[in-house]
Design a protein around this motif. Structure first.
Motif, PDB file in Angstrom:
ATOM      1  N   LEU A   1      -6.117   7.723 -11.445  1.00 37.17           N
ATOM      2  CA  LEU A   1      -5.102   7.472 -10.427  1.00 37.17           C
ATOM      3  C   LEU A   1      -5.732   7.298  -9.042  1.00 37.17           C
ATOM      4  CD1 LEU A   1      -2.405  10.016 -11.633  1.00 37.17           C
ATOM      5  CD2 LEU A   1      -2.127   7.540 -11.558  1.00 37.17           C
ATOM      6  N   PHE A   2      -6.680   8.152  -8.708  1.00 41.89           N
ATOM      7  CA  PHE A   2      -7.289   8.062  -7.384  1.00 41.89           C
ATOM      8  C   PHE A   2      -8.232   6.871  -7.267  1.00 41.89           C
ATOM      9  CE2 PHE A   2      -5.918  12.539  -7.156  1.00 41.89           C
ATOM     10  CZ  PHE A   2      -5.237  12.477  -5.962  1.00 41.89           C
ATOM     11  N   LEU A   3      -8.897   6.494  -8.367  1.00 41.88           N
ATOM     12  CA  LEU A   3      -9.692   5.272  -8.343  1.00 41.88           C
ATOM     13  C   LEU A   3      -8.798   4.060  -8.108  1.00 41.88           C
ATOM     14  CD1 LEU A   3     -12.286   5.748 -11.234  1.00 41.88           C
ATOM     15  CD2 LEU A   3     -12.737   5.704  -8.776  1.00 41.88           C
TER      16      LEU A   3
ATOM     17  N   LEU B   1       0.826  -1.201   0.000  1.00 40.20           N
ATOM     18  CA  LEU B   1       0.000   0.000   0.000  1.00 40.20           C
ATOM     19  C   LEU B   1       0.862   1.253   0.000  1.00 40.20           C
ATOM     20  CD1 LEU B   1      -2.795   1.302   0.178  1.00 40.20           C
ATOM     21  CD2 LEU B   1      -2.579   1.194   2.661  1.00 40.20           C
ATOM     22  N   ILE B   2       1.928   1.246   0.816  1.00 34.42           N
ATOM     23  CA  ILE B   2       2.790   2.426   0.894  1.00 34.42           C
ATOM     24  C   ILE B   2       3.424   2.725  -0.456  1.00 34.42           C
ATOM     25  CG2 ILE B   2       4.911   3.357   1.906  1.00 34.42           C
ATOM     26  CD1 ILE B   2       4.197   1.799   4.461  1.00 34.42           C
ATOM     27  N   VAL B   3       4.058   1.728  -1.075  1.00 32.90           N
ATOM     28  CA  VAL B   3       4.710   1.971  -2.366  1.00 32.90           C
ATOM     29  C   VAL B   3       3.691   2.067  -3.491  1.00 32.90           C
ATOM     30  CG1 VAL B   3       6.828   0.840  -1.611  1.00 32.90           C
ATOM     31  CG2 VAL B   3       5.091  -0.495  -2.817  1.00 32.90           C
ATOM     32  N   GLY B   4       2.461   1.609  -3.244  1.00 36.56           N
ATOM     33  CA  GLY B   4       1.439   1.642  -4.279  1.00 36.56           C
ATOM     34  C   GLY B   4       0.940   3.022  -4.622  1.00 36.56           C
ATOM     35  N   ILE B   5       1.228   4.030  -3.771  1.00 34.94           N
ATOM     36  CA  ILE B   5       0.808   5.385  -4.105  1.00 34.94           C
ATOM     37  C   ILE B   5       1.820   6.086  -5.010  1.00 34.94           C
ATOM     38  CG2 ILE B   5      -0.491   5.593  -1.960  1.00 34.94           C
ATOM     39  CD1 ILE B   5       1.732   7.371  -0.881  1.00 34.94           C
ATOM     40  N   GLN B   6       2.835   5.356  -5.455  1.00 32.42           N
ATOM     41  CA  GLN B   6       3.860   5.917  -6.327  1.00 32.42           C
ATOM     42  C   GLN B   6       3.325   6.603  -7.574  1.00 32.42           C
ATOM     43  OE1 GLN B   6       4.663   4.063  -9.340  1.00 32.42           O
ATOM     44  NE2 GLN B   6       6.649   4.843  -9.970  1.00 32.42           N
ATOM     45  N   PRO B   7       2.336   6.032  -8.289  1.00 31.35           N
ATOM     46  CA  PRO B   7       1.865   6.704  -9.494  1.00 31.35           C
ATOM     47  C   PRO B   7       1.286   8.093  -9.245  1.00 31.35           C
ATOM     48  CG  PRO B   7       1.208   4.411  -9.519  1.00 31.35           C
ATOM     49  CD  PRO B   7       1.725   4.701  -8.148  1.00 31.35           C
TER      50      PRO B   7
ATOM     51  N   VAL C   1      -8.472  -1.890 -11.951  1.00 27.48           N
ATOM     52  CA  VAL C   1      -8.418  -2.037 -13.411  1.00 27.48           C
ATOM     53  C   VAL C   1      -9.078  -0.840 -14.094  1.00 27.48           C
ATOM     54  CG1 VAL C   1      -9.247  -3.395 -15.361  1.00 27.48           C
ATOM     55  CG2 VAL C   1      -8.271  -4.541 -13.369  1.00 27.48           C
ATOM     56  N   VAL C   2     -10.223  -0.395 -13.568  1.00 31.56           N
ATOM     57  CA  VAL C   2     -10.913   0.761 -14.139  1.00 31.56           C
ATOM     58  C   VAL C   2     -10.030   2.010 -14.042  1.00 31.56           C
ATOM     59  CG1 VAL C   2     -12.873   2.319 -13.863  1.00 31.56           C
ATOM     60  CG2 VAL C   2     -13.219  -0.154 -13.731  1.00 31.56           C
ATOM     61  N   GLY C   3      -9.407   2.194 -12.885  1.00 28.13           N
ATOM     62  CA  GLY C   3      -8.544   3.358 -12.709  1.00 28.13           C
ATOM     63  C   GLY C   3      -7.365   3.350 -13.659  1.00 28.13           C
ATOM     64  N   VAL C   4      -6.725   2.205 -13.811  1.00 28.78           N
ATOM     65  CA  VAL C   4      -5.589   2.099 -14.729  1.00 28.78           C
ATOM     66  C   VAL C   4      -6.029   2.358 -16.157  1.00 28.78           C
ATOM     67  CG1 VAL C   4      -3.875   0.514 -15.683  1.00 28.78           C
ATOM     68  CG2 VAL C   4      -4.270   0.580 -13.228  1.00 28.78           C
ATOM     69  N   ALA C   5      -7.208   1.857 -16.526  1.00 28.86           N
ATOM     70  CA  ALA C   5      -7.718   2.073 -17.883  1.00 28.86           C
ATOM     71  C   ALA C   5      -7.935   3.563 -18.148  1.00 28.86           C
ATOM     72  CB  ALA C   5      -9.013   1.304 -18.079  1.00 28.86           C
ATOM     73  N   LEU C   6      -8.457   4.284 -17.165  1.00 26.63           N
ATOM     74  CA  LEU C   6      -8.693   5.721 -17.340  1.00 26.63           C
ATOM     75  C   LEU C   6      -7.390   6.469 -17.596  1.00 26.63           C
ATOM     76  CD1 LEU C   6     -11.381   6.494 -14.605  1.00 26.63           C
ATOM     77  CD2 LEU C   6     -11.689   6.511 -17.083  1.00 26.63           C
TER      78      LEU C   6
ATOM     79  N   PHE D   1       1.812  -0.104 -12.201  1.00 27.36           N
ATOM     80  CA  PHE D   1       2.143  -0.743 -10.943  1.00 27.36           C
ATOM     81  C   PHE D   1       0.901  -1.040 -10.110  1.00 27.36           C
ATOM     82  CE2 PHE D   1       6.129   1.263 -12.146  1.00 27.36           C
ATOM     83  CZ  PHE D   1       7.046   0.277 -11.869  1.00 27.36           C
ATOM     84  N   PHE D   2      -0.192  -0.316 -10.370  1.00 24.12           N
ATOM     85  CA  PHE D   2      -1.426  -0.577  -9.636  1.00 24.12           C
ATOM     86  C   PHE D   2      -1.973  -1.972  -9.922  1.00 24.12           C
ATOM     87  CE2 PHE D   2      -2.075   4.139  -9.265  1.00 24.12           C
ATOM     88  CZ  PHE D   2      -2.148   4.155  -7.888  1.00 24.12           C
ATOM     89  N   LEU D   3      -1.633  -2.538 -11.073  1.00 25.85           N
ATOM     90  CA  LEU D   3      -2.164  -3.846 -11.433  1.00 25.85           C
ATOM     91  C   LEU D   3      -1.418  -4.986 -10.754  1.00 25.85           C
ATOM     92  CD1 LEU D   3      -2.869  -3.404 -15.256  1.00 25.85           C
ATOM     93  CD2 LEU D   3      -4.549  -3.695 -13.436  1.00 25.85           C
ATOM     94  N   ALA D   4      -0.231  -4.718 -10.213  1.00 27.55           N
ATOM     95  CA  ALA D   4       0.576  -5.793  -9.640  1.00 27.55           C
ATOM     96  C   ALA D   4      -0.108  -6.529  -8.490  1.00 27.55           C
ATOM     97  CB  ALA D   4       1.939  -5.258  -9.204  1.00 27.55           C
ATOM     98  N   PRO D   5      -0.707  -5.836  -7.496  1.00 28.19           N
ATOM     99  CA  PRO D   5      -1.342  -6.583  -6.400  1.00 28.19           C
ATOM    100  C   PRO D   5      -2.453  -7.531  -6.846  1.00 28.19           C
ATOM    101  CG  PRO D   5      -0.956  -4.322  -5.740  1.00 28.19           C
ATOM    102  CD  PRO D   5      -0.675  -4.380  -7.217  1.00 28.19           C
TER     103      PRO D   5
END
Length: 318
Positions: free
Chosen positions: A157-159, A128-134, A307-312, A276-280
């Protein structure tokens, strides 16, 4: 040293052997069929780092594990560079830029995550900590790289942040580990954020063979110093450790970051970092048949939101 028992760590792959000639342009559009295929493959390969960590970390301390991994990768890539006649940097400034990028991506990011987990931080908390990198990359890319981040991309990004939070929130309930461990994970977050921006700004034209040798040598030396200072350098050569090391070197260290650098080179830093959001969620899907790890409704909802957030972010037209 007895067998060490730790939770799985989110792992970065590390190196660059995929596209051997710097500056080649397979597609003017990074999100063409070739770009999207490379992005999908990258996510799958990057996600297997969790699996490799679960197998290998119980048998070696984190800095020792990473120093050995980087050393092997540097030797293999050095041989590849020599055999294929790869060009090397012509000045020390270029070498220094490559070394800094390697220390940030391979040393600080992986070192921080591994050391944080070694200090008691749960794998989900670390993710979670490193997941806010984007989010950090998107914000800093506009200031440092002059990239335009649209409202739609910010929404995505926020989704995605919300989706990742849903996936790992149960692990957060288990505790945050130690204050020192959380601080190390924050260092890892800064490392991967800075690495994405630094690589695009100063090392975008590096040769993927020779440049990786320099980056791995720098990261290996950095981890080696910490290993000598803080650890006992004992490795339990269990079959799980050998399998994990082989996979992480050949597939992650010689594959995944090749794709990462290719994507950074051809796409906006904020879009690439959103992958990177898709990795978890992808890691969870891989771990389900291998380790019997299941996902509840909340985690599945988080995966969909991610997935929706990354697609946006990735489908935003330039």
């Amino acid at each position: 040293m007895s067998k060490r028992s730790k939770p799985a760590a989110p792992m970065s792959g590390a190196s660059v052997a995929g596209n051997p000639v710097a500056g080649s342009n397979l597609s003017g559009n990074p999100w063409s069929l070739a770009g999207l295929s490379a992005a999908g493959l990258f996510v799958v390969l990057w996600s297997t780092g969790f699996i490799g960590a679960k197998l290998g970390l119980p048998h070696a301390e984190p800095m020792t594990f990473l120093a050995l991994r980087f050393a092997i990768a540097a030797v293999l890539l050095g041989l590849l560079a020599l055999v294929t006649g790869a060009p090397w940097p012509k000045d020390w400034r270029s070498v220094a830029h490559l070394a800094v990028a390697g220390l940030l991506l391979h040393g600080l990011y992986l070192g921080g995550v591994f050391a944080g987990i070694d200090q008691g931080v749960e794998a989900g908390v670390s993710a979670l900590i490193v997941g806010i990198q984007p989010v950090l990359v998107a914000a800093l890319a506009g200031v440092l790289l002059g990239e335009r981040v649209t409202r739609r991309q910010w929404l995505g990004l926020f989704l995605a942040v919300g989706g990742v939070t849903l996936v790992v929130w149960r692990k957060l309930d288990a505790g945050l580990g130690t204050v020192e461990g959380v601080g190390l994970c924050l260092l890892a977050l800064l490392g991967i954020t800075a690495a994405t921006l630094y690589q695009k700004r100063f090392c975008a034209d590096m040769d993927l063979r020779s440049g990786s040798v320099i980056q791995y040598c720098a990261a290996g030396l950095g981890c080696g110093v910490f290993s000598l200072a803080l650890e006992d350098q004992v490795i339990v050569w269990h079959p799980d450790f050998i399998i994990a090391m082989t996979w992480l070197v050949l597939v992650l260290s010689l594959g995944a970051v090749s794709l990462l650098y290719w994507l950074i080179k051809r796409g906006a830093a904020s879009r690439v970092s959103s992958l990177f959001f898709l990795a978890p969620p992808v890691t969870a899907l891989i771990a389900w048949p291998l380790f019997g790890e299941t996902l509840g409704p909340t985690a599945l909802a988080g995966m969909l939101l991610t997935v929706v957030g990354v697609a946006l972010v990735n489908l935003e037209k330039s």
